[in-house]
Write an enzyme that holds these catalytic residues in place. Structure first.
Site, short mmCIF file in Angstrom:
data_model
loop_
_atom_site.label_atom_id
_atom_site.label_comp_id
_atom_site.label_asym_id
_atom_site.label_seq_id
_atom_site.Cartn_x
_atom_site.Cartn_y
_atom_site.Cartn_z
N ARG A 54 11.78 -2.10 10.01
CA ARG A 54 10.91 -1.61 11.08
C ARG A 54 10.90 -2.59 12.26
O ARG A 54 10.89 -3.79 12.04
CB ARG A 54 9.47 -1.43 10.55
CG ARG A 54 9.27 -0.13 9.83
CD ARG A 54 7.95 -0.09 9.09
NE ARG A 54 6.79 -0.48 9.88
CZ ARG A 54 5.54 -0.38 9.44
NH1 ARG A 54 5.31 0.11 8.23
NH2 ARG A 54 4.53 -0.76 10.19
N ARG A 111 -8.86 1.56 9.74
CA ARG A 111 -8.45 0.18 10.02
C ARG A 111 -9.48 -0.54 10.87
O ARG A 111 -9.31 -1.72 11.16
CB ARG A 111 -7.14 0.20 10.78
CG ARG A 111 -5.91 -0.15 9.93
CD ARG A 111 -4.75 -0.12 10.84
NE ARG A 111 -3.55 -0.74 10.51
CZ ARG A 111 -2.50 -0.17 9.91
NH1 ARG A 111 -2.60 1.03 9.42
NH2 ARG A 111 -1.38 -0.80 9.79
N LYS A 128 0.82 -1.22 0.00
CA LYS A 128 0.00 0.00 0.00
C LYS A 128 0.86 1.27 0.00
O LYS A 128 0.58 2.21 -0.73
CB LYS A 128 -0.93 0.04 1.23
CG LYS A 128 -1.88 -1.15 1.34
CD LYS A 128 -2.90 -0.96 2.45
CE LYS A 128 -2.30 -0.81 3.82
NZ LYS A 128 -1.56 -1.99 4.31
N ARG A 186 11.42 -6.16 3.76
CA ARG A 186 10.89 -4.80 3.75
C ARG A 186 11.85 -3.84 4.46
O ARG A 186 12.39 -4.16 5.51
CB ARG A 186 9.55 -4.82 4.47
CG ARG A 186 8.70 -3.62 4.20
CD ARG A 186 7.29 -4.05 4.28
NE ARG A 186 6.77 -3.78 5.60
CZ ARG A 186 5.66 -3.08 5.81
NH1 ARG A 186 4.99 -2.60 4.79
NH2 ARG A 186 5.22 -2.89 7.02
N ARG A 211 0.12 -8.57 13.91
CA ARG A 211 -0.51 -7.54 13.09
C ARG A 211 -1.48 -8.17 12.08
O ARG A 211 -2.53 -7.60 11.79
CB ARG A 211 0.56 -6.71 12.37
CG ARG A 211 1.34 -5.84 13.35
CD ARG A 211 2.62 -5.31 12.74
NE ARG A 211 2.39 -4.37 11.68
CZ ARG A 211 3.26 -4.12 10.71
NH1 ARG A 211 4.40 -4.75 10.66
NH2 ARG A 211 2.97 -3.22 9.79
P1 AMP Z 1 1.48 0.99 9.18
O1 AMP Z 1 2.73 1.70 8.78
O2 AMP Z 1 0.27 1.45 8.43
O3 AMP Z 1 1.63 -0.50 9.19
O4 AMP Z 1 1.20 1.43 10.72
C1 AMP Z 1 2.14 1.13 11.73
C2 AMP Z 1 1.46 1.06 13.08
O5 AMP Z 1 0.84 2.32 13.38
C3 AMP Z 1 0.31 0.04 13.18
O6 AMP Z 1 0.77 -1.26 13.48
C4 AMP Z 1 -0.52 0.63 14.31
O7 AMP Z 1 0.08 0.38 15.58
C5 AMP Z 1 -0.42 2.12 14.04
N1 AMP Z 1 -1.50 2.57 13.12
C6 AMP Z 1 -1.37 3.08 11.87
N2 AMP Z 1 -2.56 3.39 11.34
C7 AMP Z 1 -3.48 3.07 12.28
C8 AMP Z 1 -4.90 3.14 12.33
N3 AMP Z 1 -5.63 3.60 11.30
N4 AMP Z 1 -5.51 2.73 13.49
C9 AMP Z 1 -4.81 2.29 14.54
N5 AMP Z 1 -3.47 2.17 14.55
C10 AMP Z 1 -2.80 2.56 13.43
#
Ligand code: AMP
Length: 211
Positions: free
Chosen positions: A156, A88, A13, A123, A167
């Site tokens: 990460r 989410r 994404k 990644r 996750r």
């Molecule tokens: P991502 O880079 O989108 O995988 O986001 C990394 C982390 O940020 C996730 O594992 C969550 O802990 C937090 N996070 C990002 N977007 C959201 C969301 N819309 N709702 C809740 N937590 C989020």
């Protein structure tokens, strides 16, 4: 154009968000990036976020909705935006609909869990600007260095296999129901995310042209 990118972590994404942003000339609102920036800044809010992100849990809905609401108030969002990693949960999708109305499309990145776990190994993310890479599927021009800003590429903390599994479980439980939410509104568009970066962009563009 208001576009939502839906799909499991590691489905591509973030990469497509950047490419589509250039094509459509709208900003990317990536909640993961906003949250990581807050953590890097060392703020109190950032420290709160960290207790969730490091273990792969979702940050509470109210906090994320407020972050997005604030970002949407910026002038650059007037012509539309691409949401990467938000909503989410159903609660976030409902809150977002109340604040921004209908979206144009929700692009759903379809990919099996087994492929995701394998992909996460490779990644990498730029420690300075947050741009995502993959050592095999989307490599930087120079190994370990960001193409855009020259920053150092890192893995990460939440891309460790145990955290990835956590996750993915949360994704299936809380985020997957959003497919029905947007299908019912006639906005869901399926993308085969196993394909190359270029092929996925083509599918996305075709979908948006029909939206
Ligand atoms: P991502 O880079 O989108 O995988 O986001 C990394 C982390 O940020 C996730 O594992 C969550 O802990 C937090 N996070 C990002 N977007 C959201 C969301 N819309 N709702 C809740 N937590 C989020």
């Amino acid at each position: 154009m208001k576009v939502i990118l839906l799909g499991a972590p590691g489905a591509g994404k973030g990469t497509q968000a950047e490419l589509l942003s250039k094509r459509l000339n709208v900003p990317v609102i990536g909640t993961g990036n906003i949250i990581r920036e807050a953590i890097r800044s060392g703020s109190t809010l950032g420290q709160r976020f960290r207790s969730y992100t490091d273990s792969g849990k979702l940050v509470p809905d109210e906090l994320v909705v407020e972050l997005v609401a604030e970002r949407l108030r910026s002038d650059d969002c007037e012509g539309g935006y691409i949401l990467d990693g938000f909503p989410r949960t159903i609660a976030q999708a409902e809150a977002f609909e109340r604040m921004a109305g209908q979206i144009d499309a929700a692009l759903n990145f379809e990919l099996d869990d087994a492929v995701i776990v394998a992909r996460m190994e490779g990644r990498r993310i730029c420690a300075r600007c947050g741009l995502p890479f993959h050592v095999e599927h989307n490599p930087p021009k120079v190994a370990g260095v960001c193409d855009a800003c020259g920053g150092e590429l890192q893995q990460r903390i939440d891309d460790k296999p145990e955290t990835v599994r956590q996750r993915l479980a949360i994704y299936h439980e809380q985020t997957k129901p959003l497919e029905d939410f947007y299908r019912e509104r006639g906005k869901l568009c399926a993308l085969d995310a196993t394909q190359s970066v270029e092929a996925v962009t083509r599918q996305a563009v075709d979908c948006l042209e029909g939206a």
